[in-house]
Design a protein around this motif. Structure first.
Motif, PDB file in Angstrom:
ATOM      1  N   GLY A 161       0.810  -1.218   0.000  1.00 27.47           N
ATOM      2  CA  GLY A 161       0.000   0.000   0.000  1.00 27.47           C
ATOM      3  C   GLY A 161       0.842   1.268   0.000  1.00 27.47           C
ATOM      4  N   ILE A 162       0.211   2.359  -0.340  1.00 31.31           N
ATOM      5  CA  ILE A 162       0.897   3.651  -0.438  1.00 31.31           C
ATOM      6  C   ILE A 162       1.354   4.136   0.941  1.00 31.31           C
ATOM      7  CG2 ILE A 162       0.559   6.110  -0.984  1.00 31.31           C
ATOM      8  CD1 ILE A 162       1.091   4.375  -3.433  1.00 31.31           C
ATOM      9  N   ASN A 163       0.564   3.908   1.993  1.00 30.87           N
ATOM     10  CA  ASN A 163       0.971   4.366   3.328  1.00 30.87           C
ATOM     11  C   ASN A 163       2.267   3.700   3.773  1.00 30.87           C
ATOM     12  OD1 ASN A 163      -1.089   6.212   3.661  1.00 30.87           O
ATOM     13  ND2 ASN A 163      -2.458   4.728   4.603  1.00 30.87           N
ATOM     14  N   ASP A 164       2.429   2.411   3.502  1.00 31.64           N
ATOM     15  CA  ASP A 164       3.687   1.734   3.843  1.00 31.64           C
ATOM     16  C   ASP A 164       4.836   2.248   2.983  1.00 31.64           C
ATOM     17  OD1 ASP A 164       2.507   0.282   5.845  1.00 31.64           O
ATOM     18  OD2 ASP A 164       2.374  -1.586   4.696  1.00 31.64           O
ATOM     19  N   THR A 165       4.544   2.549   1.732  1.00 30.09           N
ATOM     20  CA  THR A 165       5.563   3.127   0.849  1.00 30.09           C
ATOM     21  C   THR A 165       6.026   4.472   1.394  1.00 30.09           C
ATOM     22  OG1 THR A 165       4.684   2.005  -1.103  1.00 30.09           O
ATOM     23  CG2 THR A 165       5.974   4.009  -1.485  1.00 30.09           C
ATOM     24  N   LEU A 166       5.069   5.321   1.791  1.00 30.60           N
ATOM     25  CA  LEU A 166       5.431   6.617   2.359  1.00 30.60           C
ATOM     26  C   LEU A 166       6.225   6.451   3.650  1.00 30.60           C
ATOM     27  CD1 LEU A 166       2.156   8.618   1.697  1.00 30.60           C
ATOM     28  CD2 LEU A 166       4.406   9.077   0.702  1.00 30.60           C
ATOM     29  N   ALA A 167       5.851   5.495   4.484  1.00 30.07           N
ATOM     30  CA  ALA A 167       6.580   5.257   5.736  1.00 30.07           C
ATOM     31  C   ALA A 167       8.021   4.844   5.445  1.00 30.07           C
ATOM     32  CB  ALA A 167       5.872   4.189   6.561  1.00 30.07           C
ATOM     33  N   ARG A 168       8.223   3.978   4.457  1.00 28.96           N
ATOM     34  CA  ARG A 168       9.574   3.562   4.073  1.00 28.96           C
ATOM     35  C   ARG A 168      10.385   4.755   3.579  1.00 28.96           C
ATOM     36  NH1 ARG A 168      11.210   3.182  -0.765  1.00 28.96           N
ATOM     37  NH2 ARG A 168       9.176   2.748  -1.667  1.00 28.96           N
ATOM     38  N   MET A 169       9.763   5.574   2.729  1.00 26.92           N
ATOM     39  CA  MET A 169      10.454   6.747   2.200  1.00 26.92           C
ATOM     40  C   MET A 169      10.799   7.728   3.322  1.00 26.92           C
ATOM     41  SD  MET A 169       8.135   7.329  -1.237  1.00 26.92           S
ATOM     42  CE  MET A 169       8.983   8.822  -1.777  1.00 26.92           C
ATOM     43  N   ARG A 170       9.853   7.941   4.258  1.00 27.56           N
ATOM     44  CA  ARG A 170      10.103   8.860   5.381  1.00 27.56           C
ATOM     45  C   ARG A 170      11.254   8.360   6.250  1.00 27.56           C
ATOM     46  NH1 ARG A 170       4.436   9.161   5.738  1.00 27.56           N
ATOM     47  NH2 ARG A 170       4.497   7.653   7.442  1.00 27.56           N
ATOM     48  N   ARG A 171      11.318   7.040   6.508  1.00 22.80           N
ATOM     49  CA  ARG A 171      12.425   6.502   7.315  1.00 22.80           C
ATOM     50  C   ARG A 171      13.763   6.811   6.670  1.00 22.80           C
ATOM     51  NH1 ARG A 171       8.810   2.239   7.907  1.00 22.80           N
ATOM     52  NH2 ARG A 171       9.838   1.038   6.252  1.00 22.80           N
ATOM     53  N   THR A 172      13.855   6.592   5.367  1.00 24.84           N
ATOM     54  CA  THR A 172      15.102   6.851   4.650  1.00 24.84           C
ATOM     55  C   THR A 172      15.472   8.330   4.701  1.00 24.84           C
ATOM     56  OG1 THR A 172      14.648   5.004   3.168  1.00 24.84           O
ATOM     57  CG2 THR A 172      16.229   6.654   2.397  1.00 24.84           C
ATOM     58  N   ASN A 177      14.286  10.680   6.812  1.00 21.15           N
ATOM     59  CA  ASN A 177      14.536  11.114   8.193  1.00 21.15           C
ATOM     60  C   ASN A 177      15.956  10.792   8.626  1.00 21.15           C
ATOM     61  OD1 ASN A 177      12.207  12.469   9.095  1.00 21.15           O
ATOM     62  ND2 ASN A 177      11.144  10.537   9.413  1.00 21.15           N
ATOM     63  N   ALA A 178      16.485   9.653   8.183  1.00 22.48           N
ATOM     64  CA  ALA A 178      17.864   9.293   8.522  1.00 22.48           C
ATOM     65  C   ALA A 178      18.841  10.317   7.931  1.00 22.48           C
ATOM     66  CB  ALA A 178      18.186   7.893   8.031  1.00 22.48           C
ATOM     67  N   ALA A 179      18.614  10.717   6.689  1.00 25.41           N
ATOM     68  CA  ALA A 179      19.479  11.712   6.046  1.00 25.41           C
ATOM     69  C   ALA A 179      19.355  13.060   6.741  1.00 25.41           C
ATOM     70  CB  ALA A 179      19.129  11.842   4.568  1.00 25.41           C
ATOM     71  N   VAL A 180      18.137  13.456   7.083  1.00 23.94           N
ATOM     72  CA  VAL A 180      17.903  14.739   7.760  1.00 23.94           C
ATOM     73  C   VAL A 180      18.565  14.740   9.133  1.00 23.94           C
ATOM     74  CG1 VAL A 180      16.107  16.201   8.792  1.00 23.94           C
ATOM     75  CG2 VAL A 180      15.828  15.330   6.472  1.00 23.94           C
ATOM     76  N   SER A 181      18.518  13.627   9.842  1.00 25.24           N
ATOM     77  CA  SER A 181      19.130  13.542  11.173  1.00 25.24           C
ATOM     78  C   SER A 181      20.628  13.808  11.120  1.00 25.24           C
ATOM     79  CB  SER A 181      18.883  12.167  11.788  1.00 25.24           C
ATOM     80  OG  SER A 181      17.526  12.013  12.078  1.00 25.24           O
ATOM     81  N   ARG A 182      21.281  13.396  10.034  1.00 22.87           N
ATOM     82  CA  ARG A 182      22.730  13.619   9.902  1.00 22.87           C
ATOM     83  C   ARG A 182      23.059  15.082   9.623  1.00 22.87           C
ATOM     84  NH1 ARG A 182      22.106   8.546   7.483  1.00 22.87           N
ATOM     85  NH2 ARG A 182      21.967   9.367   5.374  1.00 22.87           N
ATOM     86  N   VAL A 183      22.118  15.819   9.060  1.00 22.83           N
ATOM     87  CA  VAL A 183      22.363  17.212   8.659  1.00 22.83           C
ATOM     88  C   VAL A 183      21.822  18.210   9.678  1.00 22.83           C
ATOM     89  CG1 VAL A 183      21.875  18.913   6.847  1.00 22.83           C
ATOM     90  CG2 VAL A 183      22.347  16.538   6.230  1.00 22.83           C
TER      91      VAL A 183
END
Length: 89
Positions: free
Chosen positions: A37-48, A50-56
């Motif tokens: 589903g799209i909600n799980d796709t969005l959650a996967r994308m957000r995790r990825t 968010n990890a990049a944003v956390s480093r910056v």
């Protein structure tokens, strides 16, 4: 003349100006949506992302971000666009 390589997502985040946004979008044909589903796709994308944003992210230096997501149906009703957007605030 050789083409310049595109900057990485992390580099684009580092150079993002305050008030500007950067987004990543995945397109899925309506007849071939992800099994999870799209909600799980969005959650996967957000995790990825968010990890990049956390480093910056560095609130002490005025470097904070907001991560938001959305799904939209294209005008021709042929596809769903799953988008995650990062805004420097």
């Amino acid at each position: 003349m050789a083409d310049e390589p595109a900057p990485s997502f992390n580099q684009q985040l580092r150079t993002l100006k305050k008030g500007k946004s950067l987004s990543v979008t995945e397109r899925y044909p309506v007849l071939d949506l992800p099994l999870d589903g799209i909600n799980d796709t969005l959650a996967r994308m957000r995790r990825t992302i968010n990890a990049a944003v956390s480093r910056v992210r560095d609130p002490e230096a005025g470097s904070n971000f907001r991560v938001e997501s959305a799904a939209a149906l294209t005008n021709d009703n042929e596809a769903v666009l799953a988008t995650v957007c990062v805004t420097r605030i």
